[in-house]
Design an enzyme around this catalytic site. Structure first.
Site, mmCIF file in Angstrom:
data_model
loop_
_atom_site.group_PDB
_atom_site.id
_atom_site.type_symbol
_atom_site.label_atom_id
_atom_site.label_comp_id
_atom_site.label_asym_id
_atom_site.label_seq_id
_atom_site.Cartn_x
_atom_site.Cartn_y
_atom_site.Cartn_z
ATOM 1 N N GLY A 155 0.863 -1.115 -0.147
ATOM 2 C CA GLY A 155 -0.319 0.085 0.101
ATOM 3 C C GLY A 155 0.824 1.184 -0.319
ATOM 4 O O GLY A 155 2.383 1.494 -0.266
ATOM 5 N N ARG A 177 -1.873 -8.123 -2.330
ATOM 6 C CA ARG A 177 -3.509 -8.768 -2.378
ATOM 7 C C ARG A 177 -3.668 -8.278 -4.047
ATOM 8 O O ARG A 177 -4.095 -8.914 -4.442
ATOM 9 C CB ARG A 177 -4.358 -8.171 -1.386
ATOM 10 C CG ARG A 177 -5.235 -8.976 -0.995
ATOM 11 C CD ARG A 177 -5.640 -8.435 0.454
ATOM 12 N NE ARG A 177 -5.639 -7.419 1.027
ATOM 13 C CZ ARG A 177 -6.171 -5.663 1.522
ATOM 14 N NH1 ARG A 177 -7.163 -6.364 2.154
ATOM 15 N NH2 ARG A 177 -5.609 -5.010 1.560
ATOM 16 N N THR A 236 6.918 -2.666 11.424
ATOM 17 C CA THR A 236 6.541 -0.847 11.369
ATOM 18 C C THR A 236 4.887 -0.823 11.667
ATOM 19 O O THR A 236 3.956 0.028 11.911
ATOM 20 C CB THR A 236 7.208 0.082 10.657
ATOM 21 O OG1 THR A 236 6.932 -0.221 9.639
ATOM 22 C CG2 THR A 236 8.194 0.252 11.627
ATOM 23 N N ARG A 238 1.712 -3.848 12.508
ATOM 24 C CA ARG A 238 1.501 -4.435 13.982
ATOM 25 C C ARG A 238 1.812 -5.085 14.461
ATOM 26 O O ARG A 238 2.642 -6.684 13.743
ATOM 27 C CB ARG A 238 -0.085 -4.237 13.467
ATOM 28 C CG ARG A 238 -0.683 -3.237 13.538
ATOM 29 C CD ARG A 238 -0.976 -2.358 14.781
ATOM 30 N NE ARG A 238 -2.703 -1.536 14.550
ATOM 31 C CZ ARG A 238 -1.899 0.253 14.783
ATOM 32 N NH1 ARG A 238 -0.846 -0.196 14.034
ATOM 33 N NH2 ARG A 238 -2.450 1.099 14.119
ATOM 34 N N GLU A 267 1.440 -5.102 22.841
ATOM 35 C CA GLU A 267 1.974 -3.334 23.015
ATOM 36 C C GLU A 267 1.413 -3.403 24.415
ATOM 37 O O GLU A 267 0.076 -3.041 24.989
ATOM 38 C CB GLU A 267 1.909 -2.819 21.980
ATOM 39 C CG GLU A 267 2.341 -1.546 21.718
ATOM 40 C CD GLU A 267 2.263 -0.854 20.328
ATOM 41 O OE1 GLU A 267 2.534 -1.857 19.228
ATOM 42 O OE2 GLU A 267 1.859 -0.021 20.375
ATOM 43 N N HIS A 285 6.545 2.708 19.439
ATOM 44 C CA HIS A 285 5.747 2.670 18.714
ATOM 45 C C HIS A 285 5.486 4.383 17.835
ATOM 46 O O HIS A 285 4.679 5.195 17.952
ATOM 47 C CB HIS A 285 4.314 2.492 18.796
ATOM 48 C CG HIS A 285 3.042 2.260 17.707
ATOM 49 N ND1 HIS A 285 2.518 1.490 17.564
ATOM 50 C CD2 HIS A 285 2.841 3.206 16.735
ATOM 51 C CE1 HIS A 285 1.105 1.773 17.136
ATOM 52 N NE2 HIS A 285 1.909 2.481 16.132
HETATM 53 C C1 GLV Z 1 -0.359 3.994 13.669
HETATM 54 O O1 GLV Z 1 -0.358 2.829 13.864
HETATM 55 C C2 GLV Z 1 -1.074 3.766 12.799
HETATM 56 O O2 GLV Z 1 -1.873 2.677 12.477
HETATM 57 O O3 GLV Z 1 -2.006 5.371 12.465
#
Ligand code: GLV
Length: 319
Positions: A155, A177, A236, A238, A267, A285
């Site tokens: 993305g 995808r 970066t 989840r 987390e 994060h």
């Molecule tokens: C941060 O982790 C977001 O999804 O904006």
């Protein structure tokens, strides 16, 4: 005038924008709002502006009541929101795509450099006060030029990370995808592969897919074993996309060379097996954590909420 509940601290400009039209009840405590307090405060809300630390589920939606029209998440990821529960109740859910793309790609690339060039290790060494001096073989890392970056989830953030990698002389493969727009694929000279091939050919694997049942533990023991022993994993996206137990084992046993993490499976708890390892760089994060980006996210969330409250289509609807 509608009632808007904001579940945590967001930049004042966004609060002012909401306040110009509506009654705003914004949690401003230094800690995240307690669940019982949140359930109490949302009663009668027409809009909830939520942070990713708050779970927006059936219980919360029902505590708000049937007049609730919109849940505007101040994040691009929305795994904290039960979207089907929103749909069932006719509540529009929105997120903040686009505005945090570059900030997050910067952090992904920062982690790539931290992991491959052992930057955190070097920093820790200096701060420890231990003696050190330049040496031919001192803290050697791995170069990026001519290496392959595997992007999982192509993305906006995946593409922005690939663009940075290209500037560092890396080759790009990706798993997604859908096929990339041909112009962007040509610009990045990026080749679409399946996950197994991506894991086996990449020198750095960077995760940029959304989290959900389909991507829970997408990277586990088997996938880590498919990676080269010289390769690095960066997350970066989840935390629960990666099986942290398996990652800690792979890093400890050297079945991959290193990792860089900005997000964690449980987390804010970090797997204790990761904390003592030198070959993992750990950030709290910070993906979207710049003044400009957080302001843009909060403004987009406010615009989303305001649009739904005035009967218009929001700029970034999820449902
Ligand atoms: C941060 O982790 C977001 O999804 O904006």
């Amino acid at each position: 005038m509608s009632r808007v509940v904001v579940t945590g601290r967001i930049p004042d400009t966004a609060i002012e924008k909401l306040r110009a039209e509506h009654e705003v009840d914004a949690w401003s405590g230094p800690e995240s709002i307690r669940r019982d307090e949140l359930l109490r405060r949302v009663a009668g809300a027409d809009a909830i502006v939520s942070l990713l630390t708050e779970r927006v589920d059936a219980e919360l939606l029902d505590a708000a009541g049937p007049q609730l029209k919109v849940v505007a998440n101040v994040a691009v990821g929305y795994d904290n929101i039960d979207v089907p529960a929103c749909v069932e109740r006719g509540v529009v859910a929105t997120n903040t795509p686009g505005v945090l793309t570059d900030a997050t790609a910067d952090i992904a690339f920062g982690l790539i450099l931290m992991a491959t060039r052992r930057l955190a290790e070097g920093e820790r060494l200096i701060r420890s006060g231990q003696a050190w001096k330049w040496g031919m073989f001192f803290l050697l890392g791995s170069s990026l030029q001519g290496k392959t970056l595997g992007v999982v989830g192509m993305g906006g953030i995946g593409q922005a990370t690939a663009r940075r990698a290209k500037a560092f002389g890396m080759e790009i493969v990706y798993q997604s995808r859908s096929e990339l727009d041909p112009t962007i694929a040509a610009e990045l000279d990026a080749r679409r592969v399946d996950l197994e091939e991506l894991l086996s050919v990449s020198d750095v694997v960077s995760l940029h897919c959304p989290y959900g049942p389909a991507t829970h533990h997408l990277i586990g023991a088997e996938q880590l074993a498919t990676m080269k022993s010289s390769a690095f994993l960066v997350n970066t996206a989840r935390g629960p996309i990666v099986d942290e137990d398996a990652l800690a084992t792979a890093l400890r046993e050297g079945s991959i060379a290193g990792a860089g993490l900005d997000v964690y499976e449980h987390e804010p708890r970090v797997h204790p097996g990761l904390l003592g390892l030198d070959n993992v760089a750990l950030l709290p994060h910070l993906g979207s954590a710049t003044v400009e980006t957080r302001t843009a996210m909060a403004m987009l969330a406010a615009d989303n909420a305001l649009a739904v409250l005035s009967g218009e289509r929001p700029p970034a609807a999820i449902s």
